[in-house]
Scaffold this motif. Sequence first.
Motif, short mmCIF file in Angstrom:
data_model
loop_
_atom_site.label_atom_id
_atom_site.label_comp_id
_atom_site.label_asym_id
_atom_site.label_seq_id
_atom_site.Cartn_x
_atom_site.Cartn_y
_atom_site.Cartn_z
N UNK A 30 -27.71 14.86 62.49
CA UNK A 30 -28.77 15.39 61.62
C UNK A 30 -28.85 14.65 60.29
N UNK A 31 -27.88 13.80 59.99
CA UNK A 31 -27.78 13.12 58.70
C UNK A 31 -28.62 11.85 58.70
N UNK A 32 -29.30 11.58 57.58
CA UNK A 32 -30.04 10.31 57.43
C UNK A 32 -30.22 10.02 55.96
N UNK A 99 -30.96 17.73 58.58
CA UNK A 99 -31.91 18.67 59.17
C UNK A 99 -31.22 19.94 59.61
N UNK A 100 -32.02 20.93 60.00
CA UNK A 100 -31.49 22.23 60.44
C UNK A 100 -30.77 22.14 61.78
N UNK A 101 -30.80 20.95 62.41
CA UNK A 101 -30.09 20.78 63.68
C UNK A 101 -28.58 20.75 63.48
N UNK A 102 -28.11 20.56 62.26
CA UNK A 102 -26.68 20.59 61.99
C UNK A 102 -26.15 22.01 62.21
N UNK A 108 -23.98 28.04 64.86
CA UNK A 108 -25.09 28.46 64.01
C UNK A 108 -25.70 27.27 63.29
N UNK A 109 -27.03 27.17 63.36
CA UNK A 109 -27.72 26.08 62.66
C UNK A 109 -27.80 26.36 61.17
N UNK A 110 -28.01 25.28 60.38
CA UNK A 110 -28.28 25.48 58.97
C UNK A 110 -29.51 26.36 58.79
N UNK A 111 -29.48 27.21 57.77
CA UNK A 111 -30.64 28.09 57.53
C UNK A 111 -31.81 27.30 56.95
N UNK A 112 -31.53 26.21 56.29
CA UNK A 112 -32.60 25.36 55.74
C UNK A 112 -32.07 23.94 55.66
N UNK A 113 -32.94 22.94 55.72
CA UNK A 113 -32.48 21.55 55.63
C UNK A 113 -31.97 21.25 54.22
N UNK A 114 -31.05 20.30 54.15
CA UNK A 114 -30.54 19.81 52.87
C UNK A 114 -31.25 18.50 52.55
N UNK A 115 -31.85 18.43 51.38
CA UNK A 115 -32.50 17.20 50.92
C UNK A 115 -32.16 17.02 49.46
N UNK A 116 -31.62 15.85 49.11
CA UNK A 116 -31.39 15.55 47.69
C UNK A 116 -31.56 14.05 47.48
N UNK A 117 -31.81 13.67 46.23
CA UNK A 117 -32.08 12.28 45.90
C UNK A 117 -31.24 11.84 44.71
#
Length: 332
Positions: A30-32, A99-102, A108-117
């Motif tokens: 799920x990481x990119x 992504x929430x696929x983690x 249990x999937x992540x409740x929301x995607x993680x995005x940071x810059x």
Amino acid sequence: SEIVYDWRYGRITISILFARPMNRMSVEKAFSTNPPSTGIFYWGNYTRAPMTSLYADGAGSARFETGATITTFSKVTSMTFQMSKKDSYIDTNYTVSITKEAKDTSGNQLRFPLVFSFRTVQSYVTVYGIQTNPFHGDIDVEPLNYYSGINLTFPRRMDPVSTEAALQLNPNLNRAVLWPSENVMRIWTGGPFPSDTTITVQVDGRALDKDGVPLNENFSFWFRTAPFGVRYTSPSNAQLYVPRTDPIRISFNNYASKSSVQTAFSISPSVGGAIDYARDYYNVEYLDQIVFTPSSTLQANTKYTVTLSASAMDINGVRMKLPHSFSFITRQ
């Protein structure tokens, strides 16, 4: 928005702490990053807090939160992604996504995607502070260098076409340009540098970086190569117990003219022999090494003196500044 990277340190490392033990395969899938990157995931270096070290490899350089203890890998809640050097850029915006696929280890999937810059810092050199090898003003630079050529390290990623068009060499040597990385230009002059010569390199202000921004300032530096001369000999000067059947090898700091060395070479007491370029196991010639092979066994327990007069030249016709001699004593 944290500024985290200066290219002196080689790689970008991204550390993430999760609230629960995670399924490692699902997180890695799920990481990119954007720009895209390749790298290595490290799990189990710590269980509570990401490393504060700039380096992801080697526990000895990492700092751990007090009391952190790894029981099994299923309890690991944090990871570090170590980005490969080819994808680690200065002065660049990076966005990291999971992504929430983690999933955690319970599925249990992540409740929301993680995005940071974050944005990486500029190089520690100034915009016009181009680094060079050889350094500006160097003297006695080895004319024969099999590895580096002339290197310019820019503080920004450069556009190869405009930068090469802005490049000038004096004297006007043959050249080919390579780019080991986007901010490093390597100039290959097609062989050894000319001996005893001042070489000036200039990049004028037309050169553009990857964003199309010109240098707007001419950059130049110079270095001077060493005079043509002997680098080392075998036997070495003052060597004892030299085998009587060994050839005599002379290594120069540039490609040598074999015919001029034949004329300049003498040995006392006199002994006949043949002079040729050195060859390796695969019969490849080494133009910087001359071998004298005696036609007869040398005398026992005898001092021999080899002399090269100053008429010895490199392949460009540059003579040695001074004659060179060395002596050795053979075995009984």
